[in-house]
Design an enzyme around this catalytic site. Sequence first.
Site, mmCIF file in Angstrom:
data_model
loop_
_atom_site.group_PDB
_atom_site.id
_atom_site.type_symbol
_atom_site.label_atom_id
_atom_site.label_comp_id
_atom_site.label_asym_id
_atom_site.label_seq_id
_atom_site.Cartn_x
_atom_site.Cartn_y
_atom_site.Cartn_z
ATOM 1 N N ASP A 24 32.923 -40.399 1.041
ATOM 2 C CA ASP A 24 31.733 -41.028 0.891
ATOM 3 C C ASP A 24 31.167 -41.232 -0.606
ATOM 4 O OD1 ASP A 24 28.824 -41.153 1.933
ATOM 5 O OD2 ASP A 24 28.437 -39.432 0.701
ATOM 6 N N ASP A 26 27.314 -41.887 -2.143
ATOM 7 C CA ASP A 26 26.274 -41.170 -2.579
ATOM 8 C C ASP A 26 26.619 -39.678 -2.657
ATOM 9 O OD1 ASP A 26 24.531 -43.624 -3.126
ATOM 10 O OD2 ASP A 26 24.424 -43.600 -0.837
ATOM 11 N N ASP A 222 29.617 -34.941 1.095
ATOM 12 C CA ASP A 222 28.712 -34.084 0.622
ATOM 13 C C ASP A 222 27.636 -33.631 1.667
ATOM 14 O OD1 ASP A 222 27.488 -36.441 0.384
ATOM 15 O OD2 ASP A 222 25.885 -35.700 -0.624
#
Length: 346
Positions: A24, A26, A222
């Site tokens: 991922d 961000d 995250d």
Amino acid sequence: MGIFNRGTGMGPAPLDGVDLLLADLDGVVYRGPGAVAHAVDTLNAIRASGVGVGYVTNNASRTDEQVAEHLRELGLTTQATDVVTSPQAALALLTERVPAGSLVLVVGGEGIVHELEAAGFRVTRSADDEPDAVVQGFAQDVGWVHLAEASFALVRDIPWIATNQDWTIPVARGIAPGNGTLVSAVHTAVQRLPIVAGKPERAIFDAAVARFGAAHPLMVGDRLDTDIKGARAAGIPSAVVLTGIDRAKALIAASPDERPDFILRDLRGLREPYPVVEVTSEPEHATARVGREQVSVVGVDVRIESAGRDELDLLRAACAAIAASEKLIYALRVPERLYSSEGDAR
């Protein structure tokens, strides 16, 4: 937790045996314009070791080339084909529902427009043009006018595809509303739900694995509700890093379909031996030990049984013990200390 082994000590690194790392962006690689600590060096080292690195993002505001350029500016060796975006996944869903050349109302940024026009679709921003479908994604300048146009268009029975439903997005200044909040506004107005293209839907994961021809991928993210849940749905092992949205409290409360195989402070942990998780379970009593840290669930009480020398291992043990207890988090009494037992992840 996905690894319940007997014994103590260290096991293989999360990256051992992996031929493709899907990351991922961000909160994992960057926050706003700047890189997350240790991300660039670690990812470059992983690529140099021969493991493929692909980036899977729900952010629909930029094209794959714009994302790749940002990553290159941070110091990563990346090209556009390394980036799998939610607009690309949305395009695949759109082509199943409307003919080529159809008119599509777009809410969102250049990332969506680029993919649609490259595939031969026509784009409008006005419901007055009677579009054949609506595709909605995130852009920082999306406002009431854009959401209203989508609502007006969706009075007709046409496909509505959302690139993703992330409720929040990590940026340099903190946590901001994500595309899910914007989709929810339209949903409130039209009383219908969109088809979702990005994480946690498995379409974007399947597209990423197919693009790279991977046999043994690993997803690192995250967010439990998108990165980890989507990876599990796609049958891909996963690791969560504590550098973005979800922290100790979310991990402790995670549902079975949102539990990662590995909990890491940051991306460096991908290449480091992972501590073995020892779990014992019997009715009304589950115990997990990671290194010197031990946590038990006795009845409805979560108990810290160790001195707490390693906060991250304490979190790993707590998550494993709660998972082994098979009890809902809402039924348990959890020590406040466990909610911050993650070490210095920033």
